[in-house]
Design a protein around this motif. Structure first.
Motif, PDB file in Angstrom:
ATOM      1  N   LEU A  23      33.675  33.494  44.473  1.00 29.17           N
ATOM      2  CA  LEU A  23      35.120  33.695  44.405  1.00 29.17           C
ATOM      3  C   LEU A  23      35.469  34.847  43.474  1.00 29.17           C
ATOM      4  CD1 LEU A  23      37.933  32.753  45.211  1.00 29.17           C
ATOM      5  CD2 LEU A  23      37.869  31.133  43.304  1.00 29.17           C
ATOM      6  N   GLY A  24      34.754  34.960  42.341  1.00 26.84           N
ATOM      7  CA  GLY A  24      34.997  36.078  41.432  1.00 26.84           C
ATOM      8  C   GLY A  24      34.732  37.418  42.086  1.00 26.84           C
ATOM      9  N   VAL A  25      33.634  37.501  42.845  1.00 24.88           N
ATOM     10  CA  VAL A  25      33.325  38.731  43.571  1.00 24.88           C
ATOM     11  C   VAL A  25      34.383  38.995  44.641  1.00 24.88           C
ATOM     12  CG1 VAL A  25      31.654  39.844  45.109  1.00 24.88           C
ATOM     13  CG2 VAL A  25      30.854  38.531  43.131  1.00 24.88           C
ATOM     14  N   ALA A  26      34.810  37.943  45.331  1.00 19.25           N
ATOM     15  CA  ALA A  26      35.813  38.093  46.390  1.00 19.25           C
ATOM     16  C   ALA A  26      37.121  38.644  45.839  1.00 19.25           C
ATOM     17  CB  ALA A  26      36.056  36.748  47.067  1.00 19.25           C
ATOM     18  N   ILE A  27      37.514  38.197  44.641  1.00 21.04           N
ATOM     19  CA  ILE A  27      38.753  38.696  44.039  1.00 21.04           C
ATOM     20  C   ILE A  27      38.629  40.181  43.725  1.00 21.04           C
ATOM     21  CG2 ILE A  27      40.207  38.557  41.985  1.00 21.04           C
ATOM     22  CD1 ILE A  27      39.681  35.538  41.988  1.00 21.04           C
ATOM     23  N   ALA A  28      37.452  40.588  43.223  1.00 23.89           N
ATOM     24  CA  ALA A  28      37.241  42.009  42.937  1.00 23.89           C
ATOM     25  C   ALA A  28      37.322  42.844  44.212  1.00 23.89           C
ATOM     26  CB  ALA A  28      35.885  42.202  42.260  1.00 23.89           C
ATOM     27  N   VAL A  29      36.665  42.374  45.272  1.00 22.20           N
ATOM     28  CA  VAL A  29      36.694  43.098  46.547  1.00 22.20           C
ATOM     29  C   VAL A  29      38.106  43.101  47.128  1.00 22.20           C
ATOM     30  CG1 VAL A  29      35.830  43.120  48.924  1.00 22.20           C
ATOM     31  CG2 VAL A  29      34.272  42.622  47.023  1.00 22.20           C
ATOM     32  N   CYS A  30      38.803  41.971  47.011  1.00 24.47           N
ATOM     33  CA  CYS A  30      40.184  41.879  47.495  1.00 24.47           C
ATOM     34  C   CYS A  30      41.078  42.900  46.801  1.00 24.47           C
ATOM     35  CB  CYS A  30      40.714  40.463  47.268  1.00 24.47           C
ATOM     36  SG  CYS A  30      42.461  40.260  47.660  1.00 24.47           S
ATOM     37  N   ALA A  31      40.893  43.072  45.487  1.00 22.71           N
ATOM     38  CA  ALA A  31      41.698  44.049  44.745  1.00 22.71           C
ATOM     39  C   ALA A  31      41.465  45.456  45.269  1.00 22.71           C
ATOM     40  CB  ALA A  31      41.361  43.971  43.253  1.00 22.71           C
ATOM     41  N   VAL A  32      40.197  45.789  45.536  1.00 21.67           N
ATOM     42  CA  VAL A  32      39.881  47.118  46.058  1.00 21.67           C
ATOM     43  C   VAL A  32      40.504  47.313  47.427  1.00 21.67           C
ATOM     44  CG1 VAL A  32      38.014  48.612  46.867  1.00 21.67           C
ATOM     45  CG2 VAL A  32      37.743  47.339  44.735  1.00 21.67           C
ATOM     46  N   VAL A  33      40.310  46.350  48.321  1.00 25.05           N
ATOM     47  CA  VAL A  33      40.809  46.481  49.696  1.00 25.05           C
ATOM     48  C   VAL A  33      42.335  46.555  49.718  1.00 25.05           C
ATOM     49  CG1 VAL A  33      40.994  45.304  51.927  1.00 25.05           C
ATOM     50  CG2 VAL A  33      38.802  45.380  50.732  1.00 25.05           C
ATOM     51  N   ALA A 245      48.889  57.524  42.909  1.00 23.62           N
ATOM     52  CA  ALA A 245      48.828  56.156  43.428  1.00 23.62           C
ATOM     53  C   ALA A 245      47.385  55.747  43.702  1.00 23.62           C
ATOM     54  CB  ALA A 245      49.662  56.036  44.701  1.00 23.62           C
ATOM     55  N   GLY A 246      46.598  56.664  44.283  1.00 28.79           N
ATOM     56  CA  GLY A 246      45.199  56.356  44.564  1.00 28.79           C
ATOM     57  C   GLY A 246      44.392  56.150  43.294  1.00 28.79           C
ATOM     58  N   THR A 247      44.645  56.996  42.290  1.00 29.35           N
ATOM     59  CA  THR A 247      43.939  56.855  41.013  1.00 29.35           C
ATOM     60  C   THR A 247      44.280  55.540  40.337  1.00 29.35           C
ATOM     61  OG1 THR A 247      43.935  59.266  40.710  1.00 29.35           O
ATOM     62  CG2 THR A 247      43.563  57.912  38.756  1.00 29.35           C
ATOM     63  N   LEU A 248      45.561  55.189  40.330  1.00 34.35           N
ATOM     64  CA  LEU A 248      45.973  53.922  39.723  1.00 34.35           C
ATOM     65  C   LEU A 248      45.372  52.733  40.469  1.00 34.35           C
ATOM     66  CD1 LEU A 248      49.740  54.631  38.885  1.00 34.35           C
ATOM     67  CD2 LEU A 248      47.834  54.440  37.282  1.00 34.35           C
ATOM     68  N   ALA A 249      45.276  52.859  41.800  1.00 37.12           N
ATOM     69  CA  ALA A 249      44.697  51.766  42.587  1.00 37.12           C
ATOM     70  C   ALA A 249      43.242  51.528  42.195  1.00 37.12           C
ATOM     71  CB  ALA A 249      44.797  52.091  44.075  1.00 37.12           C
ATOM     72  N   TRP A 250      42.483  52.618  42.060  1.00 39.93           N
ATOM     73  CA  TRP A 250      41.077  52.465  41.686  1.00 39.93           C
ATOM     74  C   TRP A 250      40.927  52.001  40.243  1.00 39.93           C
ATOM     75  CZ3 TRP A 250      37.063  51.643  44.469  1.00 39.93           C
ATOM     76  CH2 TRP A 250      36.977  52.146  45.775  1.00 39.93           C
ATOM     77  N   MET A 251      41.796  52.504  39.343  1.00 38.12           N
ATOM     78  CA  MET A 251      41.711  52.080  37.944  1.00 38.12           C
ATOM     79  C   MET A 251      41.997  50.587  37.802  1.00 38.12           C
ATOM     80  SD  MET A 251      43.535  55.284  35.952  1.00 38.12           S
ATOM     81  CE  MET A 251      43.521  54.388  34.396  1.00 38.12           C
ATOM     82  N   ALA A 256      38.993  44.416  37.890  1.00 38.59           N
ATOM     83  CA  ALA A 256      38.482  43.266  38.635  1.00 38.59           C
ATOM     84  C   ALA A 256      36.990  43.424  38.926  1.00 38.59           C
ATOM     85  CB  ALA A 256      39.260  43.100  39.936  1.00 38.59           C
ATOM     86  N   VAL A 257      36.550  44.656  39.175  1.00 36.18           N
ATOM     87  CA  VAL A 257      35.130  44.899  39.459  1.00 36.18           C
ATOM     88  C   VAL A 257      34.273  44.563  38.239  1.00 36.18           C
ATOM     89  CG1 VAL A 257      33.423  46.702  39.946  1.00 36.18           C
ATOM     90  CG2 VAL A 257      35.562  46.620  41.247  1.00 36.18           C
ATOM     91  N   VAL A 258      34.734  44.974  37.053  1.00 36.66           N
ATOM     92  CA  VAL A 258      33.989  44.672  35.821  1.00 36.66           C
ATOM     93  C   VAL A 258      33.890  43.161  35.616  1.00 36.66           C
ATOM     94  CG1 VAL A 258      34.045  44.839  33.298  1.00 36.66           C
ATOM     95  CG2 VAL A 258      34.529  46.852  34.693  1.00 36.66           C
ATOM     96  N   VAL A 259      35.002  42.454  35.823  1.00 39.32           N
ATOM     97  CA  VAL A 259      34.995  40.998  35.677  1.00 39.32           C
ATOM     98  C   VAL A 259      34.025  40.369  36.677  1.00 39.32           C
ATOM     99  CG1 VAL A 259      36.389  38.904  35.891  1.00 39.32           C
ATOM    100  CG2 VAL A 259      37.330  40.912  34.744  1.00 39.32           C
ATOM    101  N   GLY A 260      34.025  40.876  37.904  1.00 39.38           N
ATOM    102  CA  GLY A 260      33.113  40.356  38.921  1.00 39.38           C
ATOM    103  C   GLY A 260      31.662  40.587  38.549  1.00 39.38           C
ATOM    104  N   ALA A 261      31.351  41.777  38.012  1.00 36.09           N
ATOM    105  CA  ALA A 261      29.978  42.083  37.606  1.00 36.09           C
ATOM    106  C   ALA A 261      29.528  41.158  36.480  1.00 36.09           C
ATOM    107  CB  ALA A 261      29.870  43.537  37.170  1.00 36.09           C
TER     108      ALA A 261
END
Length: 375
Positions: A23-33, A245-251, A256-261
């Motif tokens: 679920l933690g990984v899914a949240i990180a991926v969900c944030a990116v998508v 907007a794209g930079t803020l989205a990735w930042m 979430a990616v760090v938390v997932g890792a």
């Protein structure tokens, strides 16, 4: 037992921990998508908004970071239109309004000449186009009209105390355009105290070849040193607002990616610690260090790939739900590029590698005697 079955069995032996990490990984991926998908949708919508009308070049004031801050004299239109290679040149005034009565903010107002190809290409679903150059009449995009509950014959205050009659409603295949207010450019100039000024010009070339357009852009910039000419597709891809907007989205996604890792790292470290005896026995039975590393990394990647599938589905759902909201429906189409889904899957794989490498190394360093000490 086959190698892949051993991986599955190890994960199923600790179902709650596996589920929570997934679920933690899914949240990180969900944030990116969701975030990157929406940002990419903005770019596609802006590009399509111009290309669908056959616009080749866009002219704005040189040096302006945001195109809505651009200001050029409307009289430049005749000079640009007279250049060889220019089939049409249309002025446009763009501003952003807040419709206080409807609690809607960031509504884009587009000022065009009533006789322009901009205005004539609108596909009306109700009402008619503005009756004249200075008419205080507006045409609403279908999504905006539904959002504020207005139609032909109604009145909308674009600014407090400045009522405009809704004379028509149009529908566009582009979700970005469906959230616009369109009105005569002279009326918008008067409303925004910008008489004689425009945001920029849209140019249709006689040749649509990229090399010819680049040459034409150079000629147009020679007309006035204040003009910056860009090919429409390049402008959409390099617009500063979209880059921000794209930079803020990735930042934002990176948090979430760090938390997932960290979640994957914690799970795999705990797994290695709890199975010290088991892993030491496997080493004693002849398992090489590389096979132990493959086992631990395989478990980490299995968790993250499950998270990728779930995260992509969640991300698609979030974007779809945003497209149904009153504010989001004006700018979010509900579609996500396949490339973004691939990026989400790659993020999951990276999470698996980052979270699994150190525990895998720890497991590979175990000696058979470690199992005895652990027991």
């Amino acid at each position: 037992m086959r190698f892949h079955r051993l991986i599955v069995a190890n994960l199923l032996n600790r179902p709650l921990r596996t589920a929570l990490t997934t679920l933690g990984v899914a949240i990180a991926v969900c944030a990116v998508v969701a975030l990157v998908g929406v940002s990419g949708g903005f770019e596609r919508s802006l590009r399509d908004a111009y290309e669908s009308r056959g616009i080749d070049l866009l002219l704005f004031q040189k040096g302006q970071l945001q195109h809505i801050s651009s200001a050029l004299p409307e009289g430049l239109r005749d000079r640009v239109a007279a250049l060889p290679g220019v089939a049409a040149c249309e002025p446009m005034l763009i501003d952003v309004l807040a419709l206080d009565a409807s609690q809607l903010f960031g509504v884009q107002a587009q000022g065009w000449r009533p006789e322009s190809f901009f205005m004539q290409q609108l596909e009306l679903t109700a009402g008619r186009l503005p009756s004249g150059p200075g008419a205080r009449q507006i045409v609403l995009g279908a999504e905006l009209a539904r959002g504020i509950g207005k139609g032909p014959g109604d009145t909308v205050e674009l600014i407090e105390g400045e009522p405009f009659e809704v004379c028509g409603v149009y529908e566009s295949a582009n979700v970005f355009e469906n959230g616009w207010i369109v009105l005569p450019i002279a009326a918008l100039q008067e409303l925004m105290l910008r008489e004689g000024d425009v945001t920029g010009f849209a140019v249709i070339g006689q040749s649509h070849d990229r090399a010819a357009l680049a040459e034409l852009a150079g000629q147009i910039e020679g007309v006035d040193p204040r003009i910056k000419a860009a090919i429409a597709r390049d402008f959409a891809e390099n617009a500063s607002e979209l880059k921000i907007a794209g930079t803020l989205a990735w930042m934002t996604s990176s948090i979430a990616v760090v938390v997932g890792a960290l979640a994957v790292l914690n799970t795999m470290l705990m797994s290695v610690f709890e199975r010290t005896g088991e892993l030491a026995v496997l080493r004693a039975l002849g398992w090489r260090r590389g096979r132990v590393v493959a086992l631990v990394l395989g478990e980490a990647l299995a968790i993250t790939l499950l998270g990728a599938v779930l995260g992509n589905l969640l991300g698609l759902g979030v974007v779809w739900l945003l497209s149904l909201t009153e504010s989001g429906g004006r700018v979010v189409s509900g579609e996500v590029s396949p490339l973004v889904l691939v990026q989400g899957a790659l993020v999951a794989v990276i999470l698996g590698l980052l979270g699994g490498l150190y525990p895998a190394w720890r497991a590979a360093c175990l000696e058979p005697t470690d199992g005895l000490r652990h027991d």
